[in-house]
Design a protein around this motif. Structure first.
Motif, PDB file in Angstrom:
ATOM      1  N   GLU A 310       0.854  -1.190   0.000  1.00  0.00           N
ATOM      2  CA  GLU A 310       0.000   0.000   0.000  1.00  0.00           C
ATOM      3  C   GLU A 310       0.884   1.233   0.000  1.00  0.00           C
ATOM      4  N   GLU A 311       0.794   1.992  -1.073  1.00  0.00           N
ATOM      5  CA  GLU A 311       1.556   3.240  -1.234  1.00  0.00           C
ATOM      6  C   GLU A 311       3.046   3.037  -0.956  1.00  0.00           C
ATOM      7  N   GLY A 312       3.622   2.090  -1.680  1.00  0.00           N
ATOM      8  CA  GLY A 312       5.042   1.824  -1.552  1.00  0.00           C
ATOM      9  C   GLY A 312       5.885   2.829  -2.315  1.00  0.00           C
ATOM     10  N   ARG A 313       7.104   3.061  -1.827  1.00  0.00           N
ATOM     11  CA  ARG A 313       8.011   4.013  -2.466  1.00  0.00           C
ATOM     12  C   ARG A 313       9.366   3.342  -2.676  1.00  0.00           C
ATOM     13  N   HIS A 314      10.002   3.642  -3.787  1.00  0.00           N
ATOM     14  CA  HIS A 314      11.341   3.119  -4.061  1.00  0.00           C
ATOM     15  C   HIS A 314      12.345   4.083  -3.435  1.00  0.00           C
ATOM     16  N   PRO A 315      13.068   3.657  -2.383  1.00  0.00           N
ATOM     17  CA  PRO A 315      13.898   4.614  -1.631  1.00  0.00           C
ATOM     18  C   PRO A 315      14.984   5.296  -2.445  1.00  0.00           C
ATOM     19  N   LYS A 316      15.622   4.577  -3.359  1.00  0.00           N
ATOM     20  CA  LYS A 316      16.695   5.193  -4.148  1.00  0.00           C
ATOM     21  C   LYS A 316      16.130   6.213  -5.122  1.00  0.00           C
ATOM     22  N   VAL A 317      15.041   5.843  -5.811  1.00  0.00           N
ATOM     23  CA  VAL A 317      14.414   6.770  -6.762  1.00  0.00           C
ATOM     24  C   VAL A 317      13.845   7.972  -6.025  1.00  0.00           C
ATOM     25  N   GLU A 318      13.237   7.700  -4.855  1.00  0.00           N
ATOM     26  CA  GLU A 318      12.661   8.790  -4.061  1.00  0.00           C
ATOM     27  C   GLU A 318      13.739   9.786  -3.646  1.00  0.00           C
ATOM     28  N   ALA A 319      14.912   9.274  -3.231  1.00  0.00           N
ATOM     29  CA  ALA A 319      16.006  10.163  -2.830  1.00  0.00           C
ATOM     30  C   ALA A 319      16.494  10.984  -4.021  1.00  0.00           C
ATOM     31  N   PHE A 320      16.554  10.362  -5.193  1.00  0.00           N
ATOM     32  CA  PHE A 320      16.980  11.055  -6.407  1.00  0.00           C
ATOM     33  C   PHE A 320      16.003  12.177  -6.766  1.00  0.00           C
ATOM     34  N   LEU A 321      14.695  11.868  -6.697  1.00  0.00           N
ATOM     35  CA  LEU A 321      13.685  12.878  -7.024  1.00  0.00           C
ATOM     36  C   LEU A 321      13.694  14.024  -6.011  1.00  0.00           C
ATOM     37  N   LYS A 322      13.943  13.679  -4.753  1.00  0.00           N
ATOM     38  CA  LYS A 322      13.948  14.697  -3.703  1.00  0.00           C
ATOM     39  C   LYS A 322      15.028  15.744  -3.970  1.00  0.00           C
ATOM     40  N   GLU A 323      16.159  15.306  -4.519  1.00  0.00           N
ATOM     41  CA  GLU A 323      17.225  16.245  -4.859  1.00  0.00           C
ATOM     42  C   GLU A 323      16.779  17.241  -5.924  1.00  0.00           C
ATOM     43  N   LYS A 324      15.771  16.845  -6.728  1.00  0.00           N
ATOM     44  CA  LYS A 324      15.262  17.709  -7.796  1.00  0.00           C
ATOM     45  C   LYS A 324      13.953  18.382  -7.387  1.00  0.00           C
ATOM     46  N   ASP A 325      13.641  18.317  -6.083  1.00  0.00           N
ATOM     47  CA  ASP A 325      12.401  18.897  -5.544  1.00  0.00           C
ATOM     48  C   ASP A 325      11.163  18.265  -6.183  1.00  0.00           C
ATOM     49  N   LEU A 326      11.256  16.984  -6.486  1.00  0.00           N
ATOM     50  CA  LEU A 326      10.122  16.229  -7.025  1.00  0.00           C
ATOM     51  C   LEU A 326       9.724  15.154  -6.035  1.00  0.00           C
ATOM     52  N   LYS A 327       8.478  14.709  -6.118  1.00  0.00           N
ATOM     53  CA  LYS A 327       7.981  13.689  -5.204  1.00  0.00           C
ATOM     54  C   LYS A 327       7.757  12.374  -5.936  1.00  0.00           C
ATOM     55  N   PHE A 328       8.021  11.281  -5.222  1.00  0.00           N
ATOM     56  CA  PHE A 328       7.769   9.958  -5.777  1.00  0.00           C
ATOM     57  C   PHE A 328       6.282   9.639  -5.629  1.00  0.00           C
ATOM     58  N   THR A 329       5.684   9.141  -6.700  1.00  0.00           N
ATOM     59  CA  THR A 329       4.268   8.752  -6.637  1.00  0.00           C
ATOM     60  C   THR A 329       4.172   7.357  -6.034  1.00  0.00           C
ATOM     61  N   PRO A 330       3.577   7.211  -4.856  1.00  0.00           N
ATOM     62  CA  PRO A 330       3.489   5.891  -4.227  1.00  0.00           C
ATOM     63  C   PRO A 330       2.705   4.903  -5.089  1.00  0.00           C
ATOM     64  N   ILE A 331       3.116   3.644  -5.034  1.00  0.00           N
ATOM     65  CA  ILE A 331       2.505   2.581  -5.823  1.00  0.00           C
ATOM     66  C   ILE A 331       1.818   1.587  -4.895  1.00  0.00           C
ATOM     67  N   SER A 332       0.596   1.231  -5.210  1.00  0.00           N
ATOM     68  CA  SER A 332      -0.129   0.186  -4.478  1.00  0.00           C
ATOM     69  C   SER A 332      -0.364  -0.990  -5.422  1.00  0.00           C
ATOM     70  N   ILE A 333      -0.192  -2.186  -4.907  1.00  0.00           N
ATOM     71  CA  ILE A 333      -0.328  -3.368  -5.764  1.00  0.00           C
ATOM     72  C   ILE A 333      -0.628  -4.592  -4.906  1.00  0.00           C
ATOM     73  N   GLU A 334      -1.440  -5.488  -5.421  1.00  0.00           N
ATOM     74  CA  GLU A 334      -1.734  -6.753  -4.741  1.00  0.00           C
ATOM     75  C   GLU A 334      -1.435  -7.894  -5.704  1.00  0.00           C
ATOM     76  N   LEU A 335      -0.607  -8.832  -5.242  1.00  0.00           N
ATOM     77  CA  LEU A 335      -0.191  -9.942  -6.093  1.00  0.00           C
ATOM     78  C   LEU A 335      -0.398 -11.267  -5.361  1.00  0.00           C
ATOM     79  N   LYS A 336      -0.684 -12.275  -6.129  1.00  0.00           N
ATOM     80  CA  LYS A 336      -0.789 -13.628  -5.586  1.00  0.00           C
ATOM     81  C   LYS A 336      -0.130 -14.570  -6.579  1.00  0.00           C
ATOM     82  N   GLU A 337      -0.130 -15.868  -6.270  1.00  0.00           N
ATOM     83  CA  GLU A 337       0.489 -16.830  -7.173  1.00  0.00           C
ATOM     84  C   GLU A 337      -0.163 -16.766  -8.547  1.00  0.00           C
TER      85      GLU A 337
END
Length: 541
Positions: A310-337
């Motif tokens: 629920e509203e997951g963020r990629h920490p490396k990409v988020e840190a990169f975007l933060k340096e450019k004053d941009l925000k990471f769009t959180p991703i929600s996903i449900e997966l099963k077999e």
């Protein structure tokens, strides 16, 4: 079974996560290097690890407590080799004994810190002061970490040192008498070391000194001559005696160091246990701090083989975007077999979504908090990725060949519970064959025990029964009239980032891959005539 091979770790930027976990002590670094994932069947152990991490969060937040930990940990050295040498019968040096004594004091301070702040410990993390060894290395209870071979270690050593002091005193006393005599008879003052420098132009004094019984020549320059006290027969005897006493003292000190080394060797288990406990505490504090840095949450570990973010963020990409004053769009996903396919235009974040699922899943398996609002996870036996350019120059394989090699490795594992991530399946070959291969692979994997998430640019790959079709929202909700008005006033890449909606939505299986590529091309300034022709071709298809 290997949980993640090197290609998968690299694809997911897992090393970036490990690099962000800060440990201070050599023992914490050791445990960090040895970190292993909790896999299927180790749910209870992982839950316990995550609970430990959760318990330490408040203490990491407390700046005073964290500073106290850092102060202690910053002085801890790697003493494993010294303890091992003592265990094997070697005699430790005074430096090694000093370091072990200091380590014992640090153990005591760490134990006090944890008790004073009621910091919880578990059996494998207990800090236990070794009081008998501490007293042995600090027999006079000075509380000072410096090490000295005290007289109380040996009566013979005490007697030797007393004799040394008396002999040295006699030598100094006799030299003092000679100095006074020289001052009286020659009217010159000797330096504290018993030497004197006479200018060469002072011939009368030099003539007196030439046959003087208490001074002897040392050296000279073009201007001066240096003399020193000439030892008397008694001084010579005393100095010889002093040398013998020093030799006796060294041999006796060696016996003391041998005794202390044996005692340290006897307590190796307690020393190694404290080292291990320090390492585990250091690592869990580092993991807790990183969890706070990424505003992470504790993943919910379940028995079912599912992944829900629920509203997951990629920490490396988020840190990169933060340096450019941009925000990471959180991703929600449900997966099963089975299989889930992500479709959407390039630049729509499909690959990042894929990496995010893999990285957060790996982090949870390694007992870390997750950068998300919430996560539910059933453990896997492995994670396998095919992301990026898989061209292999070593094996002479093309991009397609390298990709198929990795996909085949994933397929061979798919009967076991794991996570398979494939980016732009069959992108390295012609569209017709690529589509056929992609659909065949999806058909094969949809009934397997692996959770498979893949991205594709092919229409209809996700329209099979039991296959979940996820689509990047993309530019589907954009008012293009408003967008066109802004195109001349804003950087085009920034414009795409601002309008692109990277979230995923579940769509019906027969829904086509979105046509955001045309809109992106339009924003980037592709010729209007080409765009109009492309739209006509799509309508005719």
């Amino acid at each position: 079974m290997v949980f993640m091979d090197n290609e998968t770790k690299e694809s997911l930027d897992f090393q970036y996560i490990l690099n962000m976990i800060s440990t201070i002590t050599p023992y914490g670094m050791m445990y960090k290097e040895k970190m292993k994932p909790f896999v299927l069947g180790q749910e209870e152990a992982l839950i316990e690890e995550l609970n430990k991490l959760e318990c330490y969060i408040p203490y990491v937040k407390d700046k005073d407590v964290r500073r106290a930990f850092n102060n202690i940990f910053g002085h801890i050295k790697d003493l494993r080799n010294s303890v091992k040498r003592a265990m094997e019968g070697s005699i430790l040096t005074e430096i090694e004994l000093f370091e072990i004594k200091n380590f014992l004091f640090l153990i005591r301070n760490l134990n006090k810190l944890m008790k004073d702040n009621e910091i919880p410990t578990w059996k494998d993390m207990e800090i236990e002061p070794i009081e008998k060894l501490e007293s042995l290395l600090d027999p006079e209870s000075t509380g000072i970490s410096t090490f000295y071979i005290y007289d109380c270690y040996s009566e013979q050593l005490k007697a030797i040192r007393e004799s040394k002091r008396e002999t040295d005193k006699e030598i100094k006393l006799e030299k003092k008498t000679i100095k006074e005599k020289i001052k009286e008879e020659l009217k010159i003052d000797l330096r504290p070391d018993g030497t004197v420098v006479i200018p060469k132009d002072n011939q009368p004094l030099l003539e007196k000194i030439e046959n003087y019984p208490h001074l002897t020549y040392v050296s000279e320059t073009y201007m001066n001559i240096k003399f020193t006290i000439k030892p008397t027969e008694n001084i010579t005897l005393l100095e010889r005696k002093l040398l013998l006493l020093k030799d006796q003292e060294e041999r006796e000190e060696l016996k003391v160091r041998e005794m202390l080394s044996k005692e340290i060797g006897k307590r190796r288990k307690s020393l190694f246990k404290n080292m291990a406990s320090i390492g585990k505490i250091d690592l869990i504090l580092g993991k807790a701090k990183y969890g706070l840095d990424i505003e992470g949450v504790k993943p919910n570990i379940v028995k079912d083989h599912v992944i829900s973010i629920e509203e997951g963020r990629h920490p490396k990409v988020e840190a990169f975007l933060k340096e450019k004053d941009l925000k990471f769009t959180p991703i929600s996903i449900e997966l099963k077999e089975g299989v889930a396919c992500i479709t959407g235009a390039n630049m729509g974040g499909k690959t990042i979504s894929l990496k995010l699922v893999g990285l957060l899943t790996a982090m949870a398996h390694y007992g870390l908090f997750i950068p998300a609002k919430g996560m539910t996870l059933g453990l896997s036996e492995y994670i396998k990725c095919s992301i990026g350019d898989m061209q292999s120059t070593d094996n002479g394989l093309s991009t397609f060949g390298g990709e198929i090699k990795i996909v085949q490795e994933a397929i061979e594992k798919s009967t076991a519970k794991g996570l398979v991530l494939i980016d732009e399946l069959a992108r390295g070959t012609n569209p017709d064959e690529g589509y056929a291969i992609s659909k065949a692979i999806v058909s094969y994997l949809k009934d397997k025990e692996a959770i498979t998430l893949l991205t594709t640019h092919y229409d209809n790959v996700a329209n099979l029964d039991k296959v979940v079709h996820l689509q990047v929202v993309g530019l589907s909700k954009v008012d293009f009239a408003d967008l066109v008005n802004n195109m001349e006033h804003e950087n085009k890449m920034d414009l795409i980032n601002r309008y692109m909606d990277y979230r995923l939505r579940v769509v019906k299986k027969d829904r086509n891959v979105p046509r955001d590529a045309l809109n992106i091309a339009r924003i980037m300034g592709l010729d209007k005539e080409i765009l109009d022709t492309a739209e006509k071709i799509l309508k005719e298809k």
